[in-house]
Design an enzyme around this catalytic site. Sequence first.
Site, PDB file in Angstrom:
ATOM      1  N   GLU A 118      -3.732   2.027  -7.570  1.00  0.00           N
ATOM      2  CA  GLU A 118      -4.091   3.082  -6.620  1.00  0.00           C
ATOM      3  C   GLU A 118      -3.164   4.282  -6.809  1.00  0.00           C
ATOM      4  OE1 GLU A 118      -6.440   1.671  -3.051  1.00  0.00           O
ATOM      5  OE2 GLU A 118      -4.347   1.498  -2.496  1.00  0.00           O
ATOM      6  N   HIS A 148       0.861  -1.192   0.000  1.00  0.00           N
ATOM      7  CA  HIS A 148       0.000   0.000   0.000  1.00  0.00           C
ATOM      8  C   HIS A 148       0.892   1.236   0.000  1.00  0.00           C
ATOM      9  CE1 HIS A 148      -2.830   3.041   1.333  1.00  0.00           C
ATOM     10  NE2 HIS A 148      -3.789   2.226   0.913  1.00  0.00           N
TER      11      HIS A 148
HETATM   12  C1  PEP Z   1      -6.764   3.130   0.247  1.00  0.00           C
HETATM   13  O1  PEP Z   1      -6.291   3.458   1.323  1.00  0.00           O
HETATM   14  O2  PEP Z   1      -6.398   2.086  -0.310  1.00  0.00           O
HETATM   15  C2  PEP Z   1      -7.756   4.011  -0.372  1.00  0.00           C
HETATM   16  C3  PEP Z   1      -8.164   3.732  -1.587  1.00  0.00           C
HETATM   17  O3  PEP Z   1      -8.172   5.057   0.388  1.00  0.00           O
HETATM   18  P1  PEP Z   1      -9.353   6.078   0.025  1.00  0.00           P
HETATM   19  O4  PEP Z   1     -10.512   5.289  -0.488  1.00  0.00           O
HETATM   20  O5  PEP Z   1      -9.658   6.765   1.331  1.00  0.00           O
HETATM   21  O6  PEP Z   1      -8.828   7.025  -0.999  1.00  0.00           O
END
Ligand code: PEP
Length: 266
Positions: free
Chosen positions: A166, A94
Site C-alpha cells: 500500500e 496500516h
Molecule cells: C486503505 O486504507 O488501506 C486504502 C487502501 O484506502 P483507499 O482505498 O481509500 O485508498
Amino acid sequence: MSKKYVIANFKMNKLDAEVGNYVDELKEKVKDMDLEIILSVPFVSIKTAVWHAQGTNISIAGQNLNENDFGAFTGEINAEMLCAVGANAVLVGHSERRNHFKETDVVINKKIMKGLRSGLLSVLCVGETLFDKKNNLTTQVLQKQITESLNSIYANELSHIVIAYEPVWAIGTGVIASKEEISNAIKTIRSLLVDLYDEKIASEVKVIYGGSINEKNVKDISSISNIDGVLVGGASLDVDKFYKIACAFNTEKKTKKKTKSEQKSK
Ligand code: PEP
C-alpha cells in the site's frame, strides 16, 4: 488456482447498525463467489458483523491489535479479545497506524506474533511514502518493513500472513499506482521473501495491493499477473462498489460453474 483476497477497510466509519445492514446486503451478492472476502470493521462492530456473516463466505477482521497480553493498557484490544468475538483476521501496520500512532516495524512484528499465536490471519501493510518514491527509496523501505516485521516468524507461519503493498501516496488520494509499479513492488516483496525464506515459500505468500482502488479502475488492476487481490478503503464503504470490486477478482472457475447450473435451471 488459489483464491484471491478482497479486503475492505472501513477505518473509523459506519455505526454498528450500518455494519449489520452492509453485511446483510453484501452476503447475498457474493454468496456464489470463490474469493476470500474480509471486512475490517471498527472494534465495536466486530460482534455484529460476525453475527450477520455467520455461514457465509465473508470473514471479519479487526483493524489493529495491541501487542501485549491482558493488563493495564487502557483503550486497547488484544488478539485474544478479537478471537473471542469471532474475528479471524486483523490488519497490521496500516500506514495510518504508522503515521498517526507512530507504530514502528518492531511493534508491528510483535503484533503479528500475537496475531499468529492466536490463530488470526495478519494482513501486513507495507509501502513507501511520496518522499521515499521521489527519492527512489521504495525497495529500501520495503526491505526494512518486511525484514523487521517478519523477524523471528517461521516459514510455516507465513500461510497466515497476507502482505498488502500500500504505497502511502496512493491511500485515500485518488492517485492509484500504475500496473507496472504494483507488479514491480510485488516482485520486490517476493524476492525479499526468497532472501528471508526460500523460493517456494516466497511464491506461496499472498501479496495484494491497496491504494485508491475503486469499481472503475479495478478491472485493470485485476489483470496484473502476480497480484493476489486488493485491500480497499474508501470504495469499500459503498456495498455496491465493493461488490463490483469483488466481481473483478472472482475466479473464472466459479463463473463457469454458475453458468452450468443456470443452464440446468432453465
Ligand atoms: C486503505 O486504507 O488501506 C486504502 C487502501 O484506502 P483507499 O482505498 O481509500 O485508498
